[in-house]
Design a protein around this motif. Structure first.
Motif, PDB file in Angstrom:
ATOM      1  N   HIS A 115     -13.222   2.211   2.666  1.00  0.00           N
ATOM      2  CA  HIS A 115     -12.497   1.404   1.692  1.00  0.00           C
ATOM      3  C   HIS A 115     -13.263   0.740   0.437  1.00  0.00           C
ATOM      4  O   HIS A 115     -14.465   1.106   0.170  1.00  0.00           O
ATOM      5  N   VAL A 123       0.858  -1.179  -0.159  1.00  0.00           N
ATOM      6  CA  VAL A 123       0.110  -0.027  -0.134  1.00  0.00           C
ATOM      7  C   VAL A 123       1.087   1.417  -0.017  1.00  0.00           C
ATOM      8  O   VAL A 123       1.947   1.071   0.730  1.00  0.00           O
ATOM      9  N   THR A 160     -11.243   8.007   3.710  1.00  0.00           N
ATOM     10  CA  THR A 160     -12.327   7.752   3.111  1.00  0.00           C
ATOM     11  C   THR A 160     -12.581   6.264   2.959  1.00  0.00           C
ATOM     12  O   THR A 160     -11.663   5.274   3.661  1.00  0.00           O
ATOM     13  N   PHE A 186      -2.042   5.964   9.760  1.00  0.00           N
ATOM     14  CA  PHE A 186      -2.022   6.880   8.515  1.00  0.00           C
ATOM     15  C   PHE A 186      -0.853   7.790   8.564  1.00  0.00           C
ATOM     16  O   PHE A 186      -0.463   8.137   9.582  1.00  0.00           O
ATOM     17  N   SER A 217      -7.832  11.257   2.042  1.00  0.00           N
ATOM     18  CA  SER A 217      -8.197  12.491   1.089  1.00  0.00           C
ATOM     19  C   SER A 217      -7.947  13.766   2.197  1.00  0.00           C
ATOM     20  O   SER A 217      -8.627  13.896   2.931  1.00  0.00           O
ATOM     21  N   THR A 247       0.113   6.947   1.119  1.00  0.00           N
ATOM     22  CA  THR A 247      -1.179   8.076   1.146  1.00  0.00           C
ATOM     23  C   THR A 247      -2.472   7.174   1.687  1.00  0.00           C
ATOM     24  O   THR A 247      -3.686   7.519   1.355  1.00  0.00           O
ATOM     25  N   ASP A 248      -2.274   5.906   1.773  1.00  0.00           N
ATOM     26  CA  ASP A 248      -3.240   5.038   2.445  1.00  0.00           C
ATOM     27  C   ASP A 248      -3.265   5.083   4.061  1.00  0.00           C
ATOM     28  O   ASP A 248      -2.434   5.505   4.499  1.00  0.00           O
ATOM     29  N   TRP A 249      -4.583   4.686   4.437  1.00  0.00           N
ATOM     30  CA  TRP A 249      -4.664   4.294   5.912  1.00  0.00           C
ATOM     31  C   TRP A 249      -4.874   2.611   5.838  1.00  0.00           C
ATOM     32  O   TRP A 249      -5.394   1.706   4.814  1.00  0.00           O
ATOM     33  N   ASN A 254      -7.931  -1.519   4.544  1.00  0.00           N
ATOM     34  CA  ASN A 254      -7.053  -0.375   3.966  1.00  0.00           C
ATOM     35  C   ASN A 254      -8.019   0.373   2.968  1.00  0.00           C
ATOM     36  O   ASN A 254      -8.879   0.025   2.478  1.00  0.00           O
ATOM     37  N   GLY A 255      -7.584   1.756   3.105  1.00  0.00           N
ATOM     38  CA  GLY A 255      -8.285   2.839   2.308  1.00  0.00           C
ATOM     39  C   GLY A 255      -7.644   3.954   2.081  1.00  0.00           C
ATOM     40  O   GLY A 255      -6.412   4.108   2.389  1.00  0.00           O
ATOM     41  N   ALA A 256      -8.062   4.822   0.900  1.00  0.00           N
ATOM     42  CA  ALA A 256      -7.142   6.192   0.821  1.00  0.00           C
ATOM     43  C   ALA A 256      -7.409   7.301   1.619  1.00  0.00           C
ATOM     44  O   ALA A 256      -8.623   7.251   2.454  1.00  0.00           O
TER      45      ALA A 256
END
Length: 401
Positions: free
Chosen positions: A174, A74, A172, A100, A167, A77-79, A163-165
């Protein structure tokens, strides 16, 4: 027979050896990982999805666990998050460890209880104590370190990881499909066993799949097919009035199945607080309204020789083509909402291309028939007119002036 038994026995031993070797190699790779702080854990297991590994040491004397959760592949910039669900099996109710990179460039680790699908993973205390938490990022991998004081009387829990992005500073949602919807299972900190994960299809996923299939088949396939039947079959005199009944049957079936799909969509929306696909929802509501108008318009259809039939035809065609256009667009919106269902999207694209190609061929063929028919009628009319000029009296006798 003896040769067959020998072959089967040898194959069984070979397969068992391969599986044992694979399992041993996976454990060895997991155990061989070297943490930068030289921390060593008693147990480690690769989680089945999302390129994740869980390391831990369980201390029965004080019922605590020191753990490290690794999530690789990953960007920074992801969590990433890992959590225990004390009373449930999925995301809602999970007591999460989150990490993150914040705006200052530091890796921030904290705890977050998840109370709804609309969570933004806000920082807050968990239902059990977490006296230590930290995280680091290197080589495209987040690692969360923590100590958990486990709830009394238990060592086995359901777990989930994600995991997700990121912003700005907002975490945000997943991805709502694929491995991200199957990343859950169980862990027993005492005996080192993992369970489940990756193979189950949740009721919510099942409803999403049903919703997608119903709407793709009804609004996305049957509706365009019904229009094709109506436009091109009625050119053939032998197909009258069969084309009309085929058209009505196709569109009515599409509407009934489509309403069922629309209903499943409403149920999904009510059960997924905080998850919104605004464009998809608005187009769906518009389609339901226009489709219902078309059904009622069929009941009010004037007779072919009625003075208002022309206006009814204009309305019916305009609304019908609008419904078809919106239907196809909304099916693709649905595939985008199911981010990751590329095979479904490709299959539907192939179906639409096939229907479009058939429509183009039939359009050309229809114009050929219409033009040929007009020429035939024109020739007949010219022949009749010529005969009338040569013999205007119809009896072959010329009157003299």
């Amino acid at each position: 027979m003896n040769n067959l038994l020998t072959t089967l026995l040898f194959s069984s031993i070979l397969i068992s050896t391969l599986f044992s070797t694979s399992s041993y190699a996976q454990t060895q790779n997991c155990s061989a990982f070297a943490f930068r702080n030289n921390q060593i854990f008693a147990t480690c297991n690769a989680l089945p999805l999302l390129n994740s590994v869980l390391h831990w040491s369980y201390h029965p004397d004080n019922h605590t666990v020191d753990l490290a959760y690794r999530h690789g592949g990953v960007p920074n910039t992801d969590w990433v998050a890992w959590g225990l669900n004390i009373d449930g099996t999925m995301m809602v109710g999970s007591q999460c460890l989150v990490a993150f990179r914040n705006s200052s460039g530091e890796i921030h680790a904290y705890t977050s209880p998840v109370s709804s699908y609309g969570t933004q993973l806000a920082e807050g205390p968990l239902s059990f104590n977490v006296p230590r938490i930290g995280a680091e990022y290197s080589n495209n991998e987040f690692i969360i370190f923590a100590t958990l004081e486990l709830p009394a009387g238990r060592t086995s829990f359901n777990q989930a990881w994600q995991n997700g992005a990121v912003s700005g500073q907002a975490l945000t949602a997943h991805v709502q499909s694929g491995d991200n919807m199957r990343s859950f299972g169980s862990v027993d900190f005492a005996n080192g066993e993992l369970g489940g994960g990756g193979s189950s299809v949740t009721s919510r996923q099942r409803r999403r799949n049903v919703h997608g299939v119903l709407n793709a088949v009804s609004w996305g396939v049957l509706m365009p097919m019904g229009a094709v039947f109506a436009r091109y079959l009625k050119v053939f005199k032998t197909a009258n009035p069969a084309w009309f009944y085929i058209h009505v049957a196709c569109q009515t079936s599409a509407y009934i199945v489509g309403v069922a799909g629309w209903g499943t969509g409403l149920k999904l929306g009510s059960d997924s607080t905080g998850i919104e696909f605004t464009t998809h929802r608005n187009i769906g509501i518009t389609l339901f309204c226009l489709g219902t108008l078309q059904v009622f318009a069929l009941l009010l259809r004037p007779k072919p020789d009625h003075k208002y039939r022309l206006y009814w035809n204009i309305y019916h065609h305009a609304v019908g083509y609008a419904v078809i256009s919106l239907s196809i667009a909304n099916v693709f919106e649905g595939f985008d909402a199911l981010n990751g269902q590329k095979n479904w999207k490709r299959a539907y694209t192939g179906v639409i291309i096939a229907i479009g190609a058939i429509a183009v061929l039939l359009e050309a063929f229809t114009w050929f028939i219409v033009i040929k028919r007009k020429k035939t009628d024109s020739n007949k009319h010219t022949q009749n007119g010529t005969n009338g000029t040569v013999n205007p009296y119809g009896n072959g006798t010329h009157q003299q002036a």
